[in-house]
Design a protein around this motif. Sequence first.
Motif, short mmCIF file in Angstrom:
data_model
loop_
_atom_site.label_atom_id
_atom_site.label_comp_id
_atom_site.label_asym_id
_atom_site.label_seq_id
_atom_site.Cartn_x
_atom_site.Cartn_y
_atom_site.Cartn_z
N THR A 148 39.17 24.80 62.60
CA THR A 148 40.12 23.82 63.11
C THR A 148 40.36 22.75 62.06
OG1 THR A 148 40.66 22.45 65.04
CG2 THR A 148 38.40 22.32 64.20
N PHE A 149 41.26 21.81 62.34
CA PHE A 149 41.52 20.70 61.44
C PHE A 149 42.32 19.66 62.21
CE2 PHE A 149 43.31 18.72 57.49
CZ PHE A 149 42.10 18.50 56.85
N LEU A 150 42.56 18.52 61.60
CA LEU A 150 43.46 17.50 62.15
C LEU A 150 44.58 17.31 61.12
CD1 LEU A 150 43.83 15.64 64.62
CD2 LEU A 150 42.75 13.82 63.27
N PRO A 151 45.66 18.07 61.23
CA PRO A 151 46.68 18.10 60.17
C PRO A 151 47.60 16.89 60.18
CG PRO A 151 47.29 19.58 61.96
CD PRO A 151 45.94 19.04 62.30
N THR A 152 48.10 16.56 59.00
CA THR A 152 49.01 15.41 58.84
C THR A 152 50.18 15.78 57.94
OG1 THR A 152 47.61 14.60 57.03
CG2 THR A 152 47.22 13.67 59.24
N GLY A 153 50.76 16.95 58.15
CA GLY A 153 51.90 17.38 57.36
C GLY A 153 51.47 18.13 56.11
N GLY A 154 52.42 18.31 55.19
CA GLY A 154 52.13 19.03 53.96
C GLY A 154 52.88 20.34 53.89
N THR A 155 52.23 21.36 53.36
CA THR A 155 52.84 22.68 53.20
C THR A 155 52.00 23.72 53.93
OG1 THR A 155 53.67 22.06 51.01
CG2 THR A 155 53.62 24.41 51.55
N PRO A 216 51.32 20.02 63.54
CA PRO A 216 52.08 19.19 62.58
C PRO A 216 51.69 19.47 61.13
CG PRO A 216 50.37 17.87 63.59
CD PRO A 216 50.30 19.23 64.25
N VAL A 217 52.09 20.63 60.65
CA VAL A 217 51.72 21.05 59.29
C VAL A 217 52.84 20.80 58.27
CG1 VAL A 217 50.04 22.77 60.03
CG2 VAL A 217 52.46 23.40 59.87
N GLU A 218 53.99 20.33 58.74
CA GLU A 218 55.10 20.04 57.85
C GLU A 218 55.54 18.60 58.05
OE1 GLU A 218 57.76 23.92 57.36
OE2 GLU A 218 57.23 23.57 59.45
N ASP A 219 55.90 17.94 56.96
CA ASP A 219 56.28 16.53 57.02
C ASP A 219 57.41 16.31 58.02
OD1 ASP A 219 54.42 16.11 55.08
OD2 ASP A 219 55.86 16.02 53.42
N GLY A 220 57.31 15.23 58.76
CA GLY A 220 58.33 14.86 59.72
C GLY A 220 58.09 15.35 61.13
N MET A 221 57.04 16.15 61.35
CA MET A 221 56.78 16.69 62.68
C MET A 221 56.13 15.66 63.58
SD MET A 221 55.50 20.62 61.99
CE MET A 221 55.47 20.97 63.78
N ASP A 222 56.35 15.80 64.89
CA ASP A 222 55.70 14.93 65.86
C ASP A 222 54.19 15.09 65.76
OD1 ASP A 222 58.15 14.10 66.78
OD2 ASP A 222 58.16 15.42 68.53
N GLY A 223 53.49 13.98 65.86
CA GLY A 223 52.03 13.98 65.83
C GLY A 223 51.44 13.56 64.50
N ILE A 224 52.24 13.58 63.42
CA ILE A 224 51.69 13.26 62.11
C ILE A 224 51.22 11.82 62.04
CG2 ILE A 224 52.31 12.90 59.68
CD1 ILE A 224 53.93 15.47 59.82
N GLU A 225 52.02 10.89 62.47
CA GLU A 225 51.63 9.48 62.38
C GLU A 225 50.43 9.19 63.26
OE1 GLU A 225 52.78 7.49 60.07
OE2 GLU A 225 53.97 9.23 59.46
N GLU A 226 50.39 9.78 64.45
CA GLU A 226 49.24 9.58 65.34
C GLU A 226 47.97 10.17 64.72
OE1 GLU A 226 52.97 9.57 67.83
OE2 GLU A 226 52.16 10.76 66.16
N ASN A 227 48.10 11.33 64.07
CA ASN A 227 46.94 11.93 63.43
C ASN A 227 46.47 11.12 62.22
OD1 ASN A 227 46.89 13.95 65.30
ND2 ASN A 227 47.32 15.62 63.88
N LYS A 228 47.41 10.57 61.46
CA LYS A 228 47.02 9.72 60.35
C LYS A 228 46.23 8.51 60.84
CE LYS A 228 50.71 10.87 57.07
NZ LYS A 228 51.93 10.37 56.36
N ALA A 229 46.67 7.93 61.95
CA ALA A 229 45.94 6.79 62.51
C ALA A 229 44.57 7.22 63.00
CB ALA A 229 46.76 6.17 63.65
#
Length: 304
Positions: A148-155, A216-229
Amino acid sequence: MQILSYDPKRFADLPDYPFFENWSEIDLGDGHMGRMHYLDEGAKDAPPVLLFHGEPSWSFLYRKMIPILLDAGFRCLAPDLIGFGKSDKPDDPSFYNYARHVDWLKQWRNAVVPQDAALFCQDWGGLLGLRMVGDEPDRFSCVVASNTFLPTGGTPSPAFLMWREFAKSSPEFAIGELLQRATQSERSAAEIAAYDAPFPDEPSKAGARAFPQLVPVEDGMDGIEENKAAWEGLAAYDKPFLTLFGEDDPVTGGLGDQLSGRIKGAEGQPHAMLSDCGHFSQEDRPQELAQGVIDMAHKAGFLA
């Protein structure tokens, strides 16, 4: 949209699953209510361990680990996520999103086991559970994470993109066979049927088809900002944190080092890549996973 309830007849005679049903009422949003099914085994005053499943499984996945954890002195709580297992299933894929899944699981946790707890999480169980640890680290005594992981965008990896497209568009979406292909050990016909049991038709698979689209494995997807926090709290988490990943998982098998390398409580822990172990590690290596939870709980002083 319809909220589908499970058919008890499809869950008769499940192999190695002698557990009692428990239910929690969940506010699904937009005026809808639903029931979340969960297992609650062991003494109510024993140290609780939360067992979070992912896509497209359900609490049946933990049938091999629960007896080991009970013998060690835990109270074991394993919910079926909304859309999975015996829990209610909205039949509209667009109704499911990351934020709602987090909210539904937090509702369950707050109602059923608000006290400090250990956590084992795998697949989407980690995308939800690790987010919860990051949001409220003081509520978790120790963590063991697998595949598993806690993704924050990328490729995203090519393997994940293939899986995401398959889940979205494949006319055949046989859940039991998916579990079979993503493990190294062989499932019996009864076990494959148990994984198929929650999904009698296409509408019941709405949540299972939706989940891969929400990662949220690609930039701009929902959840990225919440995961970064959430990563701020997760990275600073200083209680025992262990990764035990299946080395035969082509999608998440290589993420163990990335996860453990960013979390304070993971420093110096006996992280391992498990051989002969696929994505659904609970099927292939339940003894090692359960022992990891036991060891971390002892290190944390959570389990006597």
